[in-house]
Write a protein that holds these residues in place. Structure first.
Motif, PDB file in Angstrom:
ATOM      1  N   MET A 140       2.275   0.761 -12.996  1.00  0.00           N
ATOM      2  CA  MET A 140       2.056   0.341 -11.616  1.00  0.00           C
ATOM      3  C   MET A 140       3.322   0.547 -10.797  1.00  0.00           C
ATOM      4  N   ARG A 141       3.138   0.888  -9.513  1.00  0.00           N
ATOM      5  CA  ARG A 141       4.283   1.008  -8.619  1.00  0.00           C
ATOM      6  C   ARG A 141       4.747  -0.384  -8.208  1.00  0.00           C
ATOM      7  N   LEU A 142       5.984  -0.452  -7.718  1.00  0.00           N
ATOM      8  CA  LEU A 142       6.538  -1.749  -7.340  1.00  0.00           C
ATOM      9  C   LEU A 142       5.741  -2.393  -6.211  1.00  0.00           C
ATOM     10  N   ASP A 143       5.252  -1.579  -5.264  1.00  0.00           N
ATOM     11  CA  ASP A 143       4.459  -2.154  -4.167  1.00  0.00           C
ATOM     12  C   ASP A 143       3.132  -2.713  -4.679  1.00  0.00           C
ATOM     13  N   GLU A 144       2.580  -2.087  -5.733  1.00  0.00           N
ATOM     14  CA  GLU A 144       1.349  -2.609  -6.328  1.00  0.00           C
ATOM     15  C   GLU A 144       1.608  -3.929  -7.046  1.00  0.00           C
ATOM     16  N   LEU A 145       2.743  -4.015  -7.718  1.00  0.00           N
ATOM     17  CA  LEU A 145       3.106  -5.265  -8.384  1.00  0.00           C
ATOM     18  C   LEU A 145       3.304  -6.384  -7.366  1.00  0.00           C
ATOM     19  N   GLU A 146       3.950  -6.050  -6.251  1.00  0.00           N
ATOM     20  CA  GLU A 146       4.167  -7.055  -5.206  1.00  0.00           C
ATOM     21  C   GLU A 146       2.838  -7.517  -4.615  1.00  0.00           C
ATOM     22  N   SER A 147       1.918  -6.577  -4.378  1.00  0.00           N
ATOM     23  CA  SER A 147       0.606  -6.938  -3.832  1.00  0.00           C
ATOM     24  C   SER A 147      -0.155  -7.838  -4.795  1.00  0.00           C
ATOM     25  N   TRP A 148      -0.051  -7.524  -6.087  1.00  0.00           N
ATOM     26  CA  TRP A 148      -0.746  -8.342  -7.092  1.00  0.00           C
ATOM     27  C   TRP A 148      -0.212  -9.770  -7.077  1.00  0.00           C
ATOM     28  N   LEU A 149       1.106  -9.924  -7.027  1.00  0.00           N
ATOM     29  CA  LEU A 149       1.709 -11.254  -6.997  1.00  0.00           C
ATOM     30  C   LEU A 149       1.324 -12.007  -5.721  1.00  0.00           C
ATOM     31  N   THR A 150       1.349 -11.310  -4.595  1.00  0.00           N
ATOM     32  CA  THR A 150       1.026 -11.943  -3.315  1.00  0.00           C
ATOM     33  C   THR A 150      -0.409 -12.457  -3.306  1.00  0.00           C
ATOM     34  N   GLU A 151      -1.338 -11.641  -3.796  1.00  0.00           N
ATOM     35  CA  GLU A 151      -2.742 -12.054  -3.848  1.00  0.00           C
ATOM     36  C   GLU A 151      -2.938 -13.224  -4.811  1.00  0.00           C
TER      37      GLU A 151
ATOM     38  N   LEU B 164      -2.015 -10.241 -16.276  1.00  0.00           N
ATOM     39  CA  LEU B 164      -0.558 -10.135 -16.365  1.00  0.00           C
ATOM     40  C   LEU B 164      -0.124  -9.799 -17.788  1.00  0.00           C
ATOM     41  N   ARG B 165      -0.788 -10.402 -18.771  1.00  0.00           N
ATOM     42  CA  ARG B 165      -0.469 -10.101 -20.172  1.00  0.00           C
ATOM     43  C   ARG B 165      -0.709  -8.633 -20.496  1.00  0.00           C
ATOM     44  N   GLU B 166      -1.736  -8.047 -19.897  1.00  0.00           N
ATOM     45  CA  GLU B 166      -2.039  -6.636 -20.128  1.00  0.00           C
ATOM     46  C   GLU B 166      -1.056  -5.723 -19.406  1.00  0.00           C
ATOM     47  N   ILE B 167      -0.602  -6.165 -18.236  1.00  0.00           N
ATOM     48  CA  ILE B 167       0.308  -5.343 -17.439  1.00  0.00           C
ATOM     49  C   ILE B 167       1.699  -5.272 -18.059  1.00  0.00           C
ATOM     50  N   LEU B 168       2.203  -6.403 -18.522  1.00  0.00           N
ATOM     51  CA  LEU B 168       3.611  -6.509 -18.921  1.00  0.00           C
ATOM     52  C   LEU B 168       4.055  -5.501 -19.984  1.00  0.00           C
ATOM     53  N   PRO B 169       3.280  -5.274 -21.062  1.00  0.00           N
ATOM     54  CA  PRO B 169       3.760  -4.323 -22.079  1.00  0.00           C
ATOM     55  C   PRO B 169       3.908  -2.897 -21.570  1.00  0.00           C
ATOM     56  N   GLN B 170       3.269  -2.573 -20.444  1.00  0.00           N
ATOM     57  CA  GLN B 170       3.314  -1.221 -19.900  1.00  0.00           C
ATOM     58  C   GLN B 170       4.511  -0.995 -18.975  1.00  0.00           C
ATOM     59  N   LEU B 171       5.232  -2.061 -18.661  1.00  0.00           N
ATOM     60  CA  LEU B 171       6.284  -1.979 -17.656  1.00  0.00           C
ATOM     61  C   LEU B 171       7.646  -1.673 -18.265  1.00  0.00           C
ATOM     62  N   LYS B 172       8.466  -1.006 -17.467  1.00  0.00           N
ATOM     63  CA  LYS B 172       9.852  -0.782 -17.845  1.00  0.00           C
ATOM     64  C   LYS B 172      10.655  -2.056 -17.559  1.00  0.00           C
ATOM     65  N   ALA B 173      11.878  -2.096 -18.057  1.00  0.00           N
ATOM     66  CA  ALA B 173      12.701  -3.300 -17.913  1.00  0.00           C
ATOM     67  C   ALA B 173      12.941  -3.649 -16.447  1.00  0.00           C
ATOM     68  N   ASP B 174      13.191  -2.626 -15.607  1.00  0.00           N
ATOM     69  CA  ASP B 174      13.453  -2.912 -14.191  1.00  0.00           C
ATOM     70  C   ASP B 174      12.201  -3.408 -13.476  1.00  0.00           C
ATOM     71  N   GLU B 175      11.019  -2.959 -13.919  1.00  0.00           N
ATOM     72  CA  GLU B 175       9.773  -3.432 -13.318  1.00  0.00           C
ATOM     73  C   GLU B 175       9.489  -4.876 -13.715  1.00  0.00           C
ATOM     74  N   THR B 176       9.813  -5.219 -14.961  1.00  0.00           N
ATOM     75  CA  THR B 176       9.654  -6.600 -15.405  1.00  0.00           C
ATOM     76  C   THR B 176      10.587  -7.522 -14.625  1.00  0.00           C
ATOM     77  N   SER B 177      11.815  -7.077 -14.422  1.00  0.00           N
ATOM     78  CA  SER B 177      12.769  -7.863 -13.625  1.00  0.00           C
ATOM     79  C   SER B 177      12.283  -8.012 -12.193  1.00  0.00           C
ATOM     80  N   PHE B 178      11.653  -6.967 -11.668  1.00  0.00           N
ATOM     81  CA  PHE B 178      11.127  -7.020 -10.306  1.00  0.00           C
ATOM     82  C   PHE B 178      10.077  -8.118 -10.174  1.00  0.00           C
ATOM     83  N   ILE B 179       9.170  -8.206 -11.155  1.00  0.00           N
ATOM     84  CA  ILE B 179       8.137  -9.246 -11.110  1.00  0.00           C
ATOM     85  C   ILE B 179       8.770 -10.630 -11.106  1.00  0.00           C
ATOM     86  N   ARG B 180       9.729 -10.834 -11.986  1.00  0.00           N
ATOM     87  CA  ARG B 180      10.381 -12.140 -12.077  1.00  0.00           C
ATOM     88  C   ARG B 180      11.061 -12.500 -10.753  1.00  0.00           C
TER      89      ARG B 180
END
Length: 229
Positions: free
Chosen positions: A1-12, A27-43
């Motif tokens: 997922m792109r960072l803007d998609e992750l942000e939209s998911w969190l906002t919704e 979220l459990r399904e998304i997390l294993p697919q993410l890179k370290a910087d994307e995981t940090s972005f979610i947090r």
């Protein structure tokens, strides 16, 4: 997922101030697919989104803190569940490679997929047969030319009921790899023979790196379908 998609998911997700069961599973399904910087972005983004509602205080703040707590706990659980990568290298001449292969055969609990050019080391043959006798689903891919060599254990293993498929073409099935329980891979130059241990300069690499295990498992399944029984 792109960072803007992750942000939209969190906002919704935050709109009703709670992380639903369905959102937790997503979220459990998304997390294993993410890179370290994307995981940090979610947090970081989760904390940023929660900051303003928390300032309102009262029930809204309590609800948002609950949402944030669930996000963090889900992320921590996923992080703890991630595979710890284990790699090791082994060399011959000497007993290092054979001993590791024996240990891996003994460790198999569900499946043992072997794709090796030639198998003639009786100790390895015994370990493979023992795994089969203990209910492990063993499959062997090998080359028809080498199966006829003096000392080959392939016919013996087939006689024990182990499924064996061979490359019967004019070319050779020259792989030397095995997959244990679909999560551990061993690969290298080492044929499963006595001379490989006692005389030759050979190597094996053992890893549980998921992408590599998956790639070799796909190769095994492809060859298994293509080769005759």
């Amino acid at each position: 997922m792109r960072l803007d998609e992750l942000e939209s998911w969190l906002t919704e997700s935050l709109e009703d101030f709670k992380l639903s069961h369905a959102e937790t599973l997503a979220l459990r399904e998304i997390l294993p697919q993410l890179k370290a910087d994307e995981t940090s972005f979610i947090r970081n983004k989760a904390f940023a989104l929660a900051r303003e509602p928390i300032k309102q205080g009262g029930d809204v703040a309590i609800a948002v803190l609950g949402w944030l707590d669930k996000i963090m706990k889900t992320m921590d659980t996923a992080r703890n569940a991630q595979v710890v990568i284990v790699n090791s290298a082994h060399f011959s001449p000497g007993d290092d490679c054979r001993r590791k292969l024996l240990d891996l055969c003994v460790s198999a609990r569900q499946s043992l997929d072997i794709s090796v050019f030639t198998i003639s080391d009786d100790r390895l043959c015994d370990a493979i047969c023992s795994a089969h006798q203990h209910g492990v689903a063993v499959r062997i891919l090998t080359d028809n030319d080498k199966s006829l060599d003096l000392g080959s254990d392939v016919e013996h293993m087939a006689a024990q009921g182990i499924p064996v498929r061979m490359d019967n073409t004019e070319h050779h099935m020259h792989h030397k790899f095995a997959i244990i329980d679909r999560h551990m891979l061993v690969n290298g130059s080492f044929n499963w023979t006595r001379s490989a241990s006692d005389k030759n300069h050979e190597n094996i690499l053992v890893t549980n790196e998921p992408a590599l295990v998956a790639a070799y498992q796909m190769e095994f399944e492809s060859l298994w379908e293509n080769f005759s029984a």
